[in-house]
Design an enzyme around this catalytic site. Structure first.
Site, mmCIF file in Angstrom:
data_model
loop_
_atom_site.group_PDB
_atom_site.id
_atom_site.type_symbol
_atom_site.label_atom_id
_atom_site.label_comp_id
_atom_site.label_asym_id
_atom_site.label_seq_id
_atom_site.Cartn_x
_atom_site.Cartn_y
_atom_site.Cartn_z
ATOM 1 N N ARG A 67 -61.544 -72.708 42.633
ATOM 2 C CA ARG A 67 -60.502 -72.303 41.770
ATOM 3 C C ARG A 67 -60.372 -70.665 41.659
ATOM 4 N NH1 ARG A 67 -58.067 -77.288 38.386
ATOM 5 N NH2 ARG A 67 -57.030 -77.906 40.221
ATOM 6 N N GLN A 126 -55.705 -70.147 45.789
ATOM 7 C CA GLN A 126 -54.627 -71.057 45.083
ATOM 8 C C GLN A 126 -53.644 -71.652 46.205
ATOM 9 O OE1 GLN A 126 -52.590 -68.587 41.978
ATOM 10 N NE2 GLN A 126 -54.093 -69.039 40.362
ATOM 11 N N SER A 160 -54.072 -78.913 43.096
ATOM 12 C CA SER A 160 -52.818 -78.150 42.235
ATOM 13 C C SER A 160 -51.552 -78.807 43.082
ATOM 14 C CB SER A 160 -52.772 -76.865 42.377
ATOM 15 O OG SER A 160 -53.988 -76.310 41.420
ATOM 16 N N TYR A 216 -61.924 -75.402 33.765
ATOM 17 C CA TYR A 216 -61.725 -76.950 33.501
ATOM 18 C C TYR A 216 -62.031 -77.178 32.039
ATOM 19 C CZ TYR A 216 -61.290 -78.077 38.531
ATOM 20 O OH TYR A 216 -60.722 -78.209 39.826
HETATM 21 P P1 NAD Z 1 -57.813 -81.660 35.717
HETATM 22 O O1 NAD Z 1 -56.864 -82.306 36.305
HETATM 23 O O2 NAD Z 1 -59.152 -81.501 35.717
HETATM 24 O O3 NAD Z 1 -57.406 -81.876 33.827
HETATM 25 C C1 NAD Z 1 -56.109 -82.152 33.377
HETATM 26 C C2 NAD Z 1 -56.138 -81.754 31.890
HETATM 27 O O4 NAD Z 1 -56.946 -82.841 31.098
HETATM 28 C C3 NAD Z 1 -56.968 -80.375 31.777
HETATM 29 O O5 NAD Z 1 -55.939 -79.188 31.442
HETATM 30 C C4 NAD Z 1 -57.972 -80.755 30.587
HETATM 31 O O6 NAD Z 1 -58.115 -79.650 29.725
HETATM 32 C C5 NAD Z 1 -57.380 -81.896 30.217
HETATM 33 N N1 NAD Z 1 -58.412 -82.774 29.299
HETATM 34 C C6 NAD Z 1 -59.577 -83.096 29.647
HETATM 35 N N2 NAD Z 1 -60.040 -83.896 28.596
HETATM 36 C C7 NAD Z 1 -59.160 -83.858 27.522
HETATM 37 C C8 NAD Z 1 -59.350 -84.459 26.429
HETATM 38 N N3 NAD Z 1 -60.250 -85.267 25.984
HETATM 39 N N4 NAD Z 1 -57.785 -84.573 25.769
HETATM 40 C C9 NAD Z 1 -56.956 -84.027 26.074
HETATM 41 N N5 NAD Z 1 -56.939 -83.326 27.111
HETATM 42 C C10 NAD Z 1 -58.131 -83.222 28.056
HETATM 43 O O7 NAD Z 1 -57.182 -79.866 35.333
HETATM 44 P P2 NAD Z 1 -56.294 -79.262 36.254
HETATM 45 O O8 NAD Z 1 -54.815 -79.805 35.894
HETATM 46 O O9 NAD Z 1 -56.784 -79.453 37.617
HETATM 47 O O10 NAD Z 1 -56.279 -77.829 35.458
HETATM 48 C C11 NAD Z 1 -57.179 -77.381 34.668
HETATM 49 C C12 NAD Z 1 -57.072 -75.801 34.473
HETATM 50 O O11 NAD Z 1 -57.236 -75.154 35.766
HETATM 51 C C13 NAD Z 1 -55.761 -75.428 34.202
HETATM 52 O O12 NAD Z 1 -55.971 -74.507 33.181
HETATM 53 C C14 NAD Z 1 -55.185 -75.167 35.357
HETATM 54 O O13 NAD Z 1 -54.100 -73.894 35.288
HETATM 55 C C15 NAD Z 1 -56.193 -74.094 36.040
HETATM 56 N N6 NAD Z 1 -56.266 -74.031 37.409
HETATM 57 C C16 NAD Z 1 -56.582 -72.824 38.010
HETATM 58 C C17 NAD Z 1 -56.422 -72.685 39.564
HETATM 59 C C18 NAD Z 1 -57.015 -71.545 40.067
HETATM 60 O O14 NAD Z 1 -57.248 -70.551 39.540
HETATM 61 N N7 NAD Z 1 -56.720 -71.554 41.491
HETATM 62 C C19 NAD Z 1 -55.916 -73.778 40.157
HETATM 63 C C20 NAD Z 1 -55.283 -75.012 39.497
HETATM 64 C C21 NAD Z 1 -55.749 -75.161 37.996
#
Ligand code: NAD
Length: 414
Positions: free
Chosen positions: A113, A118, A124, A218
């Protein structure tokens, strides 16, 4: 053609065939591959691809959404490359087949990530589709308006939606619920999420608990104490909600249990719960992937392969991720006369190429997967416990489970 039951997406769409032929590739599509996503064979041929039922056997690169079946892997040429989702924990037998068949397999979910990656991030792009779909399902199951309606006949209040987990899917569920006019509150364990929630026009629920940032943006896993406290503090927010959407995940772990059966039982008659994590353990106790179940007076929808429920846009976004990945793996050469040509030649020094590679030249190169499959064998397991006779049977109905006969319960199935 996708071989997994229920998979309606396809890894390449006609609009993007030209990008691959433009790079010098000959694109072959299995007849009928696009049909579940409502894409006809003729659309591929009109875009410059050709149809070939045996394409797999000669291909240098095979792209798919789901991991290839054993039968398909065995039909491929040694040294060919496979690009797909490949959840290595659950697909160890597939990884072994890929290793033994000498296939170079890349797992889309292992793409790091980093900002350069991206545009290749299939997790994503598919989470975006899932988040949208969750909000639409919640709005569809809830037999009341999402928006406030002020009419000559009176005012109908807006629905209250709570979203737990505000990553890519959660933020999209928030944005979609807001667009539909609901009042949205959301919670996530990551500190950065509060600002992202507010930027979508939703209210961020502040539980006054430690935040849990892990590596790579994450979340980290909660301790059981913190999880219990989080559930306790969230209870009144959930009880007040008309719809609850849960999207929480922690990489490499089962989905965190955020909402107990008792918490759902406190929701109002007619409430709706949408659990996107139902397939990976569930954020909501009692949710069942691919089914709508009743808990108390709420309908609880458990997501199963949610992106595949919107196969057209999900395929288009995934295919764009694949084209970007293939482009990264394509090298250009210029001969002495200045003629340019390109060839499939992944640079294994590149972080994206190296990190996403699971098998190559008959070896499992993704170390955690290699250890899980080939590592020192565990000592023999202790005698299994005598199974509990109640295990697997339906949980007993508590007092709060005395269910109203609601006229609008959803049939099982999605
Ligand atoms: P994910 O699918 O792993 O998790 C979904 C969400 O669940 C996350 O936001 C996590 O913080 C939340 N979560 C975990 N445990 C929890 C709990 N006990 N209670 C409430 N919420 C909880 O995550 P995701 O959607 O793939 O993305 C996570 C982060 O990564 C985000 O900030 C996203 O913007 C970032 N991201 C970055 C890139 C990149 O830079 N290429 C790409 C995708 C996502």
């Amino acid at each position: 053609m996708e071989s997994r039951e229920g998979e309606a997406r396809v890894a390449m769409v006609p609009e993007l065939v030209g990008k691959l032929t433009g790079l010098g590739y000959d694109v072959a599509v299995e007849p009928g591959a696009g049909l579940p996503a409502l894409i006809a064979d003729e659309e591929y041929t009109a875009a410059g691809a050709h149809l070939d039922a045996a394409a797999l056997e000669d291909a240098d690169v095979v792209v798919s959404v789901q991991p290839l079946s054993v039968d398909r892997i065995r039909r491929m040429r040694r040294g060919a490359t496979a690009l797909s989702f490949l959840p290595t924990n659950q697909e160890q037998a597939t990884v072994v087949e890929l290793r033994d068949a000498g296939i170079t397999a890349h797992a889309v979910e292992l793409i790091p990530r980093i900002s350069r990656a991206q545009s290749m991030d299939g997790l994503s792009s598919q989470a975006l589709v899932s988040g949208y779909r969750c909000a639409i399902v919640a709005a569809g199951l809830l037999r009341r308006f999402f928006p406030l309606n002020m009419t000559a006949a009176g005012t109908v209040q807006a629905a209250e939606v709570v979203v737990l987990g505000a990553g890519v899917a959660g933020l999209q569920a928030i944005a979609t619920s807001k667009r539909l006019g609901a009042i949205v509150r959301a919670y996530d364990v990551r500190a950065a999420a509060a600002e992202e929630i507010r930027s979508m026009g939703a209210k961020s629920i502040d539980l006054d608990l430690d935040t849990l940032e892990g590596a790579g943006g994450y979340a980290r896993e909660m301790t059981e104490d913190r999880a219990a406290r989080q559930r306790e503090l969230l209870t009144p927010f959930i009880a007040a909600a008309d719809a609850l959407i849960t999207t929480a995940a922690v990489p490499g772990r089962a989905a965190p249990m955020l909402v107990t059966r008792e918490m759902v039982e406190q929701m109002k008659p007619g409430s709706v719960v949408v659990d996107l994590a139902a397939e990976t353990g569930g954020n909501v106790e009692g949710s069942v992937a691919g089914e709508v179940v009743r808990i108390g007076n709420a309908q609880v929808w458990g997501g199963r392969n949610v992106p595949s429920q919107m196969p057209g846009p999900a395929s288009k976004l995934y295919a764009q991720n694949i084209v970007n990945l293939v482009t990264l793996m394509t090298a250009s050469d210029t001969d002495d006369e200045g003629n340019r040509s390109s060839r499939f030649a992944p640079d294994f020094e590149d972080e994206i190429v190296a990190s996403s590679c699971v098998t190559r030249d008959g070896v499992i190169v993704h170390e955690p997967t290699r250890q899980a499959i080939e590592g020192t064998p565990e000592p023999p397991a202790a005698e299994p416990d005598v199974p509990d006779e109640t295990e697997g049977s339906a949980p007993p109905l508590g007092a709060a489970d005395e269910q109203l006969d609601l006229p609008y319960d959803q049939e099982a199935g999605q």
